[in-house]
Design an enzyme around this catalytic site. Structure first.
Site, PDB file in Angstrom:
ATOM      1  N   SER A  68      21.691  49.241  40.000  1.00 53.09           N
ATOM      2  CA  SER A  68      22.109  48.682  38.721  1.00 53.09           C
ATOM      3  C   SER A  68      22.566  49.816  37.821  1.00 53.09           C
ATOM      4  CB  SER A  68      20.945  47.927  38.067  1.00 53.09           C
ATOM      5  OG  SER A  68      21.367  47.261  36.896  1.00 53.09           O
ATOM      6  N   ASP A  69      23.506  49.510  36.938  1.00 52.50           N
ATOM      7  CA  ASP A  69      23.977  50.512  36.004  1.00 52.50           C
ATOM      8  C   ASP A  69      24.471  49.837  34.730  1.00 52.50           C
ATOM      9  OD1 ASP A  69      24.661  53.542  35.830  1.00 52.50           O
ATOM     10  OD2 ASP A  69      26.395  52.514  34.981  1.00 52.50           O
ATOM     11  N   THR A  70      24.231  50.485  33.609  1.00 55.94           N
ATOM     12  CA  THR A  70      24.676  49.965  32.317  1.00 55.94           C
ATOM     13  C   THR A  70      25.620  50.964  31.660  1.00 55.94           C
ATOM     14  OG1 THR A  70      22.596  48.770  32.017  1.00 55.94           O
ATOM     15  CG2 THR A  70      23.947  49.135  30.052  1.00 55.94           C
ATOM     16  N   SER A 105      25.848  46.165  35.547  1.00 55.76           N
ATOM     17  CA  SER A 105      26.228  45.742  36.893  1.00 55.76           C
ATOM     18  C   SER A 105      25.008  45.749  37.794  1.00 55.76           C
ATOM     19  CB  SER A 105      27.296  46.673  37.465  1.00 55.76           C
ATOM     20  OG  SER A 105      28.488  46.521  36.749  1.00 55.76           O
TER      21      SER A 105
END
Length: 192
Positions: A68-70, A105
């Site tokens: 996950s990435d922001t 994501s």
């Protein structure tokens, strides 16, 4: 039983995933998170979530790897983690009174079948007009230097915000649990 692995060094993602009450491992994916030339914030988020999962996958058979990435953007500018106090001050001065788009994501990779599920959860965040005094007071109390946009919406950062628009409040913290629960269930994980 299939193993769940969180490919992340984020304490916030670890805490969020623990809410499912399922056993899981945590591995730092140790990838280069630098933006590529002409990449948008959303594209960076999607790429990094996938790269985190893919990078960790070879070390785990019969597992579901979660990446996950922001990222965020404001007025065409990519907003990152400030990492230090002076950067957080500058960032919050820039974001003061502005509308910011956050993108979290999510990627779930089944190492057994190579099935890949991906999604992006968008969030719209309107920052209040912030005084220097409020910025300094907030930063000294919260120290959100490892948070995109210098804001911990689950903590004191909520006082900086005029409104938040999005489907899943956990996405803004870093791991969209509503989408993740759907993805895990598609891979046979049960929550009963």
């Amino acid at each position: 039983m299939i193993k769940i692995v969180l490919a992340s060094s984020s304490p916030y993602r670890r805490e969020l995933l623990s809410r499912f009450n399922l056993p899981f491992d945590v591995v730092n994916p140790d990838i280069d998170e630098s933006p590529r030339l002409n990449e948008t914030a959303k594209e960076i988020s999607v790429r990094l979530a996938r790269e985190k999962a893919v990078h960790v996958a070879p070390h785990y058979g019969n597992s579901l790897i979660i990446g996950s990435d922001t990222t965020a953007e404001c007025e065409g500018r990519i907003i990152e983690k400030p990492m230090i106090h002076s950067q957080a001050v500058s960032q919050l001065k820039f974001l003061s009174g502005n509308l910011v788009k956050f993108y979290t994501s999510l990627c779930v990779l089944n190492t057994e079948t190579q099935a890949l599920q991906e999604c992006v959860v968008d969030f719209e965040v309107k920052y209040k007009v912030l005084t220097e005094k409020r910025i300094e007071s907030y930063l000294l109390k919260e120290q959100p230097y490892n948070c995109v946009g210098s804001v911990k919406s689950e903590g004191l950062g909520i006082i900086l915000l005029e409104y938040i628009k999005g489907e899943d409040p956990t996405a803004l913290i870093g791991l969209p649990l509503m989408k993740l629960s759907e993805m895990l269930q598609k891979e046979g994980v049960t929550f009963e």
